[in-house]
Write a protein that holds these residues in place. Structure first.
Motif, short mmCIF file in Angstrom:
data_model
loop_
_atom_site.label_atom_id
_atom_site.label_comp_id
_atom_site.label_asym_id
_atom_site.label_seq_id
_atom_site.Cartn_x
_atom_site.Cartn_y
_atom_site.Cartn_z
N SER A 428 0.82 -1.23 0.00
CA SER A 428 0.00 0.00 0.00
C SER A 428 0.84 1.26 0.00
O SER A 428 0.31 2.35 -0.20
N CYS A 429 2.16 1.14 0.23
CA CYS A 429 3.05 2.30 0.15
C CYS A 429 3.52 2.42 -1.30
O CYS A 429 4.44 1.73 -1.73
N CYS A 430 2.86 3.28 -2.05
CA CYS A 430 3.11 3.38 -3.49
C CYS A 430 4.43 4.09 -3.79
O CYS A 430 4.77 5.08 -3.14
N PRO A 431 5.17 3.61 -4.80
CA PRO A 431 6.44 4.25 -5.16
C PRO A 431 6.23 5.62 -5.79
O PRO A 431 5.29 5.84 -6.56
N HIS A 432 7.13 6.56 -5.44
CA HIS A 432 7.04 7.92 -5.97
C HIS A 432 8.43 8.56 -5.92
O HIS A 432 8.98 8.77 -4.83
N LYS A 433 8.99 8.83 -7.09
CA LYS A 433 10.29 9.50 -7.21
C LYS A 433 11.38 8.81 -6.39
O LYS A 433 12.15 9.45 -5.66
N GLY A 434 11.42 7.48 -6.48
CA GLY A 434 12.46 6.71 -5.81
C GLY A 434 12.21 6.44 -4.34
O GLY A 434 13.02 5.78 -3.68
N LYS A 435 11.10 6.94 -3.81
CA LYS A 435 10.75 6.70 -2.42
C LYS A 435 9.37 6.07 -2.36
O LYS A 435 8.77 5.75 -3.39
N LEU A 436 8.83 5.89 -1.16
CA LEU A 436 7.50 5.32 -0.99
C LEU A 436 6.59 6.32 -0.30
O LEU A 436 6.99 6.96 0.69
N LEU A 437 5.38 6.47 -0.82
CA LEU A 437 4.38 7.31 -0.17
C LEU A 437 3.83 6.59 1.06
O LEU A 437 3.75 5.36 1.08
N PRO A 438 3.42 7.31 2.10
CA PRO A 438 2.80 6.67 3.25
C PRO A 438 1.62 5.79 2.83
O PRO A 438 0.95 6.07 1.83
N ALA A 439 1.38 4.74 3.57
CA ALA A 439 0.40 3.71 3.18
C ALA A 439 -0.98 4.31 2.95
O ALA A 439 -1.59 4.87 3.86
N GLY A 440 -1.47 4.19 1.72
CA GLY A 440 -2.80 4.67 1.39
C GLY A 440 -2.86 6.13 0.99
O GLY A 440 -3.93 6.61 0.61
N ASP A 441 -1.74 6.85 1.04
CA ASP A 441 -1.78 8.27 0.68
C ASP A 441 -2.24 8.46 -0.77
O ASP A 441 -2.89 9.45 -1.09
N ALA A 442 -1.92 7.51 -1.63
CA ALA A 442 -2.23 7.65 -3.05
C ALA A 442 -3.65 7.22 -3.40
O ALA A 442 -4.09 7.45 -4.53
N HIS A 443 -4.36 6.60 -2.48
CA HIS A 443 -5.69 6.08 -2.83
C HIS A 443 -6.53 5.88 -1.58
O HIS A 443 -6.02 5.55 -0.51
N ILE A 444 -7.83 6.06 -1.76
CA ILE A 444 -8.78 5.80 -0.67
C ILE A 444 -9.85 4.81 -1.13
O ILE A 444 -10.80 4.52 -0.42
N VAL A 445 -9.69 4.30 -2.36
CA VAL A 445 -10.53 3.22 -2.90
C VAL A 445 -9.60 2.18 -3.50
O VAL A 445 -8.39 2.40 -3.62
N TYR A 446 -10.17 1.03 -3.90
CA TYR A 446 -9.39 -0.07 -4.46
C TYR A 446 -10.03 -0.56 -5.75
O TYR A 446 -11.25 -0.52 -5.90
N PRO A 447 -9.20 -1.05 -6.69
CA PRO A 447 -9.76 -1.56 -7.94
C PRO A 447 -10.26 -3.00 -7.78
O PRO A 447 -9.52 -3.89 -7.36
#
Length: 522
Positions: A428-447
């Motif tokens: 759930s920690c999505c990659p962004h510019k060589g680092k990881l975003l905090p868990a769920g920061d990139a989404h609040i729904v799921y496919p």
């Protein structure tokens, strides 16, 4: 049978301890609002059903799906594997599983789940009452009945068209075909988009972000723009009941410290150059035609370039002036990193810490009639209010209480469905510019497979939005009492309760304050 009942505002985990106490749950709600609770059981359910006594409410049953938090939220930015540096504010040491995704119960294989979320919806016209019923949980050999009581108070959550809180969550159109494997622009693509719009509206989003126009070239020369996707998206959003539309970003900076902005279709041509102006003229002229043709003028706002800051504030004002020349009267809404944008922004959206650090100047803008929202994102990280999965779930809800305390009239988040990575259920920690975003920061729904799944964080954020509407009603009636109730939950973006019981007690006080002069003998 061993059970554990939890509120809608506390995390459930696969390893949450269970008890053998007789299960019962007491809930409170407003007309037009929602409430809910979670159930964990030792044995998987053969069936789950809800039976109301004499005053039925609408109930939706979801299976809770575990999601892996692969790293913890770092003290300053992004994530960390150093638990010692973050243990003072996170809920658990990563990696761990937490129940966040919600699968509609009827889409689950029978007997495959032991964790459930029950969402209860109250109609707008519901009369004050106490509704009772029971949830029947059956396994192969056992049956358990959970008593439910829901008090409907004589207050009402307004419709989105009457809402005091504006809300915008950025939407990633590419993920409709990348995550759902449907051709872009196909019937199935737009059918899925309609589901996503409904999910945004269920979150109480008042504004739906549209995709920007696509450049059209002939012999290497820019001839115009194709706005057909934006037009289709806008029509669907309005058909589904969206109050407002928001035009997508059309410019960006190449370097954070640079003073120039560039069109998103041409990273080499500055917007302040003559060629840049001609390109913007083509874009805004075509976009204005779309807005006029669809009669959207009274429902439209526009984002131009995300997060203008001190280095490019002057360029942003030029960009805004060009926009206003071709689309006069359309409000500009922008996530901002500076207050030096007067005349270039109509709806200011500073980040939560940006607002607190510069509260005096932003409040001066507000005092002089400017509209102020706020937003959250991956920075700053640490204990700062966000909807990360390793922060207390109370934060996702209470952030909108603080919005009411600061008298901010809207909320923005960049990550509605920015699924970055192959499997966000396991990472759930999505990659962004060589680092990881905090868990769920990139989404609040799921496919899902042909559909979209909500999350327990979405439920908490909607609850916060509904709380905001009630708080705003009390602010108009008794601002001092409203502020006192809010202060029992949160006093800043880094100072808040971690205890769902404290928040729900404050909500009960909110109901009591609003109903103090109304009939409540039911």
């Amino acid at each position: 049978m061993e059970f554990k009942l939890l509120s809608e505002t506390e995390w459930a985990y696969p390893d949450t301890p269970l008890t053998t106490e007789t299960p019962e749950i007491s809930l409170e709600a407003a007309a037009g609002g929602h409430t809910g609770f979670q159930i964990l059981a030792k044995a998987c359910a053969g069936s789950v059903s809800i039976l109301w006594d004499d005053k039925p409410l609408s109930a939706d049953i979801f299976s809770l799906l575990p999601v892996v938090v692969d790293e913890n939220t770092a003290p300053g930015l992004m994530t960390t594997t150093d638990y010692e540096s973050c243990k003072g504010y996170v809920t658990k040491k990563a990696p761990f599983e937490v129940y966040d995704a919600l699968m509609p119960y009827d889409k689950m294989k029978t007997g495959s789940s032991r964790a459930f979320y029950i969402r209860i919806s109250v109609s707008e016209g519901a009369e004050p009452s106490v509704c009772t019923g029971r949830l029947v949980y059956k396994t192969g050999r056992e049956e358990c009945t959970i008593r439910i009581s829901c008090r409907v108070h004589p207050v009402k959550i307004p419709s989105l068209f009457e809402a005091s809180l504006g809300m915008l969550n950025f939407f990633d159109y590419d993920n409709l075909f990348l995550q759902h494997n449907v051709p872009r622009g196909s019937e199935s693509y737009w059918s899925l988009f309609r589901q996503y719009v409904r999910m945004q509206l269920s979150l109480r989003c008042t504004h739906i972000l549209l995709p920007p126009g696509s450049p059209l070239y002939h012999d290497g020369q820019l001839e115009g723009f194709d706005f057909s996707d934006a037009e289709t998206a806008g029509r669907i959003a309005l058909e589904e009941g969206a109050p407002f539309l928001c035009g997508g970003h059309i410019a960006h900076w190449n370097e954070w410290t640079e003073n120039e902005y560039y069109p998103i279709w041409d990273a080499d041509t500055g917007v302040t150059t003559l060629n840049g102006y001609f390109q913007l003229k083509k874009y805004f002229t075509g976009w204005a035609d779309v807005i006029r043709r669809n009669n959207w003028s009274n429902q439209m706002c526009q984002s131009l370039a995300d997060e203008p800051q001190i280095h490019n504030a002057g360029t942003y004002r030029i960009l805004a002036a060009v926009f206003r020349k071709f689309l006069p009267g359309i409000p500009i809404i922008e996530a901002v990193e500076t207050a030096d944008l007067g005349g270039g922004v109509d709806i200011w959206v500073p980040k939560q810490d940006t607002y607190e650090k510069n509260r005096e100047v932003y409040d001066l803008l507000k005092k002089n009639g400017e509209e102020l929202w706020f937003y959250t994102c991956a920075f700053p990280a640490g204990p700062t209010m966000n909807r990360s999965m390793d922060l207390p779930l109370t934060v996702t809800r209470a952030v909108l209480w603080l919005g009411a305390a600061y008298r901010l009239t809207g909320f923005l988040h960049w990550g509605f469905n920015f699924y970055i990575g192959e499997d966000i259920f396991r990472k759930s920690c999505c990659p962004h510019k060589g680092k990881l975003l905090p868990a769920g920061d990139a989404h609040i729904v799921y496919p899902g497979d042909g559909f979209v799944l909500p999350s327990i964080r979405l439920e908490a954020q909607r609850a916060g939005a509904e709380d905001y509407e009630l708080l705003w009603q009390l602010i108009k009636k008794d601002p001092q009492k409203a502020d006192k109730i809010i202060a029992s939950v949160c006093t800043s973006f880094t100072s808040y309760t971690r205890d769902a019981g404290v928040l729900l007690k404050a909500r009960r006080s909110l109901f009591q304050a609003l109903c103090s002069d109304r009939e409540t003998d039911f």
